[in-house]
Design a protein around this motif. Structure first.
Motif, PDB file in Angstrom:
ATOM      1  N   VAL A 132       3.085  -3.129  -3.319  1.00  0.00           N
ATOM      2  CA  VAL A 132       3.652  -2.034  -2.595  1.00  0.00           C
ATOM      3  C   VAL A 132       2.423  -0.931  -2.356  1.00  0.00           C
ATOM      4  O   VAL A 132       2.574  -0.593  -0.997  1.00  0.00           O
ATOM      5  N   VAL A 133       1.383  -0.814  -2.981  1.00  0.00           N
ATOM      6  CA  VAL A 133       0.214  -0.270  -2.438  1.00  0.00           C
ATOM      7  C   VAL A 133      -0.422  -0.756  -0.983  1.00  0.00           C
ATOM      8  O   VAL A 133      -0.555   0.198  -0.134  1.00  0.00           O
ATOM      9  N   ASP A 134      -0.433  -2.110  -1.084  1.00  0.00           N
ATOM     10  CA  ASP A 134      -0.813  -2.617   0.276  1.00  0.00           C
ATOM     11  C   ASP A 134       0.042  -2.486   1.393  1.00  0.00           C
ATOM     12  O   ASP A 134      -0.414  -2.235   2.337  1.00  0.00           O
ATOM     13  N   ILE A 135       1.133  -2.583   1.091  1.00  0.00           N
ATOM     14  CA  ILE A 135       2.244  -2.325   2.342  1.00  0.00           C
ATOM     15  C   ILE A 135       2.131  -0.957   2.813  1.00  0.00           C
ATOM     16  O   ILE A 135       2.258  -0.691   3.849  1.00  0.00           O
ATOM     17  N   THR A 136       1.981  -0.037   1.666  1.00  0.00           N
ATOM     18  CA  THR A 136       1.824   1.336   2.234  1.00  0.00           C
ATOM     19  C   THR A 136       0.744   1.625   3.097  1.00  0.00           C
ATOM     20  O   THR A 136       0.512   2.378   4.013  1.00  0.00           O
ATOM     21  N   ASN A 137      -0.430   0.987   2.546  1.00  0.00           N
ATOM     22  CA  ASN A 137      -1.664   1.232   3.287  1.00  0.00           C
ATOM     23  C   ASN A 137      -1.757   0.665   4.663  1.00  0.00           C
ATOM     24  O   ASN A 137      -2.331   1.006   5.827  1.00  0.00           O
ATOM     25  N   LYS A 149       1.174   0.122   6.461  1.00  0.00           N
ATOM     26  CA  LYS A 149       1.877   0.911   7.374  1.00  0.00           C
ATOM     27  C   LYS A 149       1.155   2.354   8.105  1.00  0.00           C
ATOM     28  O   LYS A 149       1.503   2.570   8.981  1.00  0.00           O
ATOM     29  N   SER A 150       0.381   2.703   7.147  1.00  0.00           N
ATOM     30  CA  SER A 150      -0.607   3.750   7.828  1.00  0.00           C
ATOM     31  C   SER A 150      -1.875   3.647   8.882  1.00  0.00           C
ATOM     32  O   SER A 150      -2.573   4.230   9.029  1.00  0.00           O
ATOM     33  N   GLN A 156      -0.076  -2.593  11.081  1.00  0.00           N
ATOM     34  CA  GLN A 156       1.348  -1.969  11.192  1.00  0.00           C
ATOM     35  C   GLN A 156       2.299  -3.187  11.577  1.00  0.00           C
ATOM     36  O   GLN A 156       3.428  -3.458  10.991  1.00  0.00           O
ATOM     37  N   ALA A 208       2.903  -4.903   8.084  1.00  0.00           N
ATOM     38  CA  ALA A 208       3.878  -4.315   7.429  1.00  0.00           C
ATOM     39  C   ALA A 208       5.299  -4.189   7.850  1.00  0.00           C
ATOM     40  O   ALA A 208       6.203  -4.255   7.175  1.00  0.00           O
ATOM     41  N   LEU A 247       8.664  -5.757   5.833  1.00  0.00           N
ATOM     42  CA  LEU A 247       9.608  -4.627   5.513  1.00  0.00           C
ATOM     43  C   LEU A 247      10.792  -5.241   6.313  1.00  0.00           C
ATOM     44  O   LEU A 247      11.888  -4.469   6.447  1.00  0.00           O
TER      45      LEU A 247
END
Length: 295
Positions: free
Chosen positions: A205-210, A212-213, A219, A222, A226
């Motif tokens: 989850v942390v990796d996907i969040t990073n 995305k940003s 991106q 990500a 998703l």
């Protein structure tokens, strides 16, 4: 571009991690059971798990050689130990296989003679996994260049090594009742598996969040996870949690008794569920990889 066609690498990485994890967990349990009960029981229960390690590594190494395209030239992969993580991975994996042979031979010749060699083998195996993760971590792929690569590889090593060892201990018992101390050790091991699965998923989850940003390839990775691979991503998490909880629950019920027969069918089920989850996770690892050239 998206990196694909990595079937042999998926099997190679998973088999190597399963083998190293099984060796480390089986060796630890053998020593603990020997101290708590007796040496013969420790050797009997962990024997099949320790014996399985060598053939698994041999198959993994064979797959890695054929992935190179020209197996006859595979020796060239260890020519750059000072600068190449791939060279170090091949070296440590081969050395792990060699040391397994030595430890296995000594263990069946003299009691306790394999302890030192066994732990050296474990360290070399861990270095093989570290080198393997480093190959991807330092590649030009944003989806791989985070701490999550190391977390994922070592979590898989612990999860598959633990459930494989526990399942083979159940097989070794052959339906006989085991002392409470043995069941208690396995119960504690089940919590280690659950913790490893949870930590692994948190870092996903942390990796996907990073990602995305990030920009460009980050991106894109990500987005792939998703959208295109969302079902596989969810199933990866569900299988990990279900398999780990099944492992915990069946041992929780058994750990309250003085002597019990291990629920081998439940162990088989947990093993298959966790293996399927890790296979999906490794598939996603490769499928979501996008090089820096994408923007």
């Amino acid at each position: 571009m998206i990196i694909s066609g990595e079937g042999p690498l998926i099997i190679f990485t998973l088999l190597t991690q399963l083998a190293v994890g099984t060796w480390v967990v089986a060796l630890t349990l053998r020593q603990l059971i020997s101290k708590k009960i007796n040496q013969n029981l420790g050797a009997q229960l962990t024997g099949p798990a320790i014996m399985l390690v060598g053939p698994l590594v041999a198959i993994a190494l064979l797959l890695s050689l054929f992935h190179l395209g020209k197996p006859i030239f595979a020796y060239g992969t260890i020519a750059n130990l000072g600068s190449s993580w791939l060279s170090r991975e091949i070296l440590f994996s081969g050395l792990f296989m060699f040391l397994w042979i030595a430890a296995y031979y000594l263990n069946h010749r003299k009691a306790n003679a394999a302890n030192l060699v066994g732990w050296i083998t474990a360290i070399v195996g861990i270095m093989a996994i570290f080198s393997m993760a480093s190959i991807y971590h330092f590649a030009s792929v944003p989806a791989w260049s985070s701490l999550d690569t190391f977390i994922a590889f070592f979590a898989t090593t612990l999860v598959l090594g633990s459930i494989t060892t526990a399942t083979l201990i159940g097989y070794s018992a052959k339906g006989a009742k085991l002392e409470k101390d043995v069941v208690k050790l396995l119960f504690q091991l089940s919590f280690v598996v659950l913790a490893a699965v949870v930590i692994q998923l948190i870092f996903v989850v942390v990796d996907i969040t990073n990602l995305k940003s990030g920009i460009g390839a980050a991106q894109t990775s990500a987005h792939l996870l998703l959208s295109v691979y969302i079902v596989q991503l969810i199933l990866h998490g569900v299988l990990g949690i279900v398999g780990a909880f099944l492992f915990v629950i069946v041992l929780y019920k058994k750990s309250k008794n003085e002597a019990v027969v291990l629920p081998i069918s439940a162990f088989y089920a947990a093993f298959l569920i966790l293996l399927a989850g890790e296979l999906l996770g490794r598939y996603l690892f490769y499928a979501s990889a996008v090089t820096m050239g994408i923007g």
